[in-house]
Design a protein around this motif. Structure first.
Motif, PDB file in Angstrom:
ATOM      1  N   UNK A  39       4.840  25.433  60.595  1.00 44.13           N
ATOM      2  CA  UNK A  39       3.821  25.533  61.638  1.00 44.13           C
ATOM      3  C   UNK A  39       3.064  26.858  61.608  1.00 44.13           C
ATOM      4  N   UNK A  40       3.689  27.898  61.099  1.00 43.85           N
ATOM      5  CA  UNK A  40       3.038  29.212  61.048  1.00 43.85           C
ATOM      6  C   UNK A  40       1.714  29.141  60.303  1.00 43.85           C
ATOM      7  N   UNK A  42       0.555  25.964  58.975  1.00 43.26           N
ATOM      8  CA  UNK A  42       0.019  24.612  58.979  1.00 43.26           C
ATOM      9  C   UNK A  42       0.293  23.847  57.698  1.00 43.26           C
ATOM     10  N   UNK A 149       0.355  19.605  63.502  1.00 40.60           N
ATOM     11  CA  UNK A 149       1.063  20.595  64.287  1.00 40.60           C
ATOM     12  C   UNK A 149       2.512  20.163  64.441  1.00 40.60           C
ATOM     13  N   UNK A 150       3.398  20.986  63.991  1.00 44.90           N
ATOM     14  CA  UNK A 150       4.808  20.645  64.013  1.00 44.90           C
ATOM     15  C   UNK A 150       5.434  20.906  65.360  1.00 44.90           C
ATOM     16  N   UNK A 153       7.612  25.347  66.175  1.00 38.83           N
ATOM     17  CA  UNK A 153       7.299  26.723  66.583  1.00 38.83           C
ATOM     18  C   UNK A 153       7.479  26.927  68.067  1.00 38.83           C
TER      19      UNK A 153
END
Lengths: 153, 415
Positions: A39-40, A42, A149-150, A153
């Motif tokens: 997620x940092x 993408x 978007x995971x 995070x």
């Protein structure tokens, strides 16, 4: 300014894998599939495996999007996985993945390099059941796909 | 250069005040620090103030009946007064020291939010919010059952304020929005939004984390109910931030954190909270960081906040011009004249992290990623972007170094 410095991370063999990746695409008769992201940045990678009755990886493919390091390392990994037994894949460590990549990486970029490795380890435990891809719920895009978007995070 | 006018300030003069800016990286690359929206650097006067306090004037504040504690308390309260003047707050007790903008917004969400919001109520935020002005409201929604709604942005990266009247209902209790987008650089019309919020019967919270370092932040002109910002984005040490709140609101709010300082009296059965501002400053505050913030404000006012704003806009315009020449650059946000020292972009065919990695090899520090604004990046349709952000100590030559670094990235990736 010279291009000497970038070569440490973006070596020729890295760029070759990035521009002309090995087995980037959908694997039709896959037996195992898993998708993961970072997620940092993408980045997201979906690993698709065809494991035969002898518990050997016959084919390894990937789809997804990300930075040069995550895509080049995925390409290298797909090459390395083919022919290995499931036990051998399981025993393939993060350190070995970083060695396979060769170029020196800062700790933050190691995460990019290890994304496909992490996903491939999970894929071993994600068999395709009755035609349902449990690990492939989201559409996996090409170059211009939007962010995924995971939940991490 | 976009303008033939003389620049409003001499960056090279101020660079001398920042020891870190003379750093040389990777053997021979001068540091080009263009990550000021993440955090700025510290001038020597702030660093020396910190050293001076620790060496000669440090004790706990508001406690000791001894000389050193009086010294420390005076400096701490002097910093509060400097901050009050800086944002033109009417009263000193309306200036609360927090841990940062995040701490300030969470204080409002936990204290005011928990006491006043219930299921069915609505909080209005914008699509361009930093996670710090978004997640606390999501959390409040989880606790209270209230709903978080979004003011959308236009394709040009401005707030779509035509939608605002329809979004404001009698259920809207708060409009929480940023004065300047930390990604797009967009300067939002704060006065207009606050006024519309008030007309609808809602309160207005302004996230001033990006605007406080750039130009005037007049809480009375804004007529805002709450304003939050951080010290570290405006030359001060990390660990200190400010919540401005209207005294009548702060008075009615329950304390947030409990502990020392925030009480008037404690008994076996309970406590009576202290008066403002102590009520919201439980425990030992960031004493020296707050005093450092006071020193930073002195320094900024000496340069002139309007000069800083105009200079950063000049650099923003230049950055647009020279990056345009690089080719393959996609800019986000409105035209340079509507931005506050922030230029976000992607370079065609090269991931933001690869761009930043190559720039780093040339000593150029920028931010790459989603900049704590994932919903905004989803709206923009990109997973990550590059962000160069400028301050008064950056020079036109540094913008050129950024452009050279981007050309190098294109060479590496044969784009």
């Amino acid at each position: 300014m010279s291009s000497r410095k970038e070569e440490e991370i973006y070596q020729e063999h890295v760029l070759d894998h990035f521009e002309d990746p090995y087995h980037r695409g959908e694997l039709e008769h896959r037996t195992h599939v898993h998708q993961g992201d970072n997620p940092l940045c993408g980045d997201q990678i979906c690993v698709q495996l065809k494991i035969d009755a002898d518990q050997r990886v016959q084919e390894a493919w990937f789809t997804g999007d990300g930075c040069c390091i995550s895509l080049a390392s995925a390409s290298m990994l797909m090459q390395a996985l083919e022919g290995k037994t499931v036990d051998e894949v399981r025993a393939f460590t993060a350190e070995e993945m970083l060695e396979l990549y060769q170029a020196r990486l800062t700790p933050n970029r190691q995460k990019c390099c290890l994304l496909s490795w992490r996903v491939s380890q999970a894929a071993l435990f994600s068999p395709v059941q009755d035609g349902v891809d449990s690990g492939n719920r989201e559409p996996v895009g090409g170059e211009q796909s939007g962010p995924h978007l995971g939940e991490e995070s | 250069m976009a303008s033939t006018d003389a620049p409003p300030l001499d960056a090279n003069r101020y660079r001398q005040d920042f020891p870190i800016l003379s750093s040389v990286l990777h053997g021979d690359q001068p540091l080009v620090y263009l990550d000021n929206a993440a955090t700025t650097q510290r001038p020597r006067c702030v660093i020396e103030k910190i050293v001076e306090v620790y060496e000669r004037q440090y004790a706990n504040v508001h406690r000791g009946i001894h000389w050193l504690s009086d010294q420390s308390t005076d400096l701490f309260e002097e910093a509060r007064e400097k901050t009050r003047r800086f944002i033109n707050a009417p009263l000193r007790e309306e200036v609360i020291f927090t841990t940062g903008a995040t701490g300030a917004i969470n204080l409002v969400a936990r204290s005011w939010g928990d006491a006043n919001l219930q299921a069915g109520d609505e909080i209005l935020v914008t699509e361009m919010e930093h996670h710090s002005n978004l997640v606390p409201w999501h959390q409040l929604a989880e606790r209270s059952g209230c709903r978080v709604k979004f003011i959308p942005i236009t394709d040009e990266g401005r707030l779509d304020l035509e939608q605002l009247p329809a979004l404001l209902t009698e259920k809207t209790k708060l409009v929480a929005f940023t004065a300047v987008s930390n990604v797009l650089g967009t300067i939002n019309p704060v006065v207009e939004i606050v006024e519309q919020a008030h007309q609808a019967g809602a309160l207005a919270l302004v996230d001033a984390a990006q605007s406080a370092p750039h130009g005037r932040n007049d809480v009375q002109a804004w007529n805002a109910d709450f304003v939050a910002f951080s010290g570290h984005k405006m030359l001060a040490p990390s660990g200190v931030g400010i919540l401005y709140g209207r005294a009548s609101l702060l008075d009615a709010m329950p304390p947030f954190l409990g502990g020392g300082s925030m009480i008037h009296r404690v008994t076996m059965d309970g406590f009576e909270p202290a008066e403002l501002p102590a009520k919201f400053e439980a425990g030992t505050p960031p004493i020296v960081s707050a005093i450092g913030l006071g020193a930073a404000i002195d320094y900024l006012e000496d340069i002139g906040v309007d000069n800083i704003h105009h200079y950063a806009q000049m650099l923003t315009q230049q950055a647009h011009d020279v990056l345009e020449e690089v080719g393959g650059v996609r800019f986000f946000g409105p035209p340079p004249a509507e931005k506050a020292g922030i230029v976000s972009f992607t370079l065609e065919g090269i991931h933001a992290h690869d761009v930043a990695q190559i720039l780093d090899q040339y000593g150029v520090a920028i931010r790459a990623g989603h900049h704590c604004a994932m919903p905004l990046h989803k709206r923009l349709g990109v997973a990550a972007s590059n962000r160069a952000s400028f301050y008064f100590y950056n020079t036109p030559e540094e913008i050129d170094a950024l452009a050279d670094g981007l050309r190098a990235a294109k060479r590496v990736f044969r784009r």
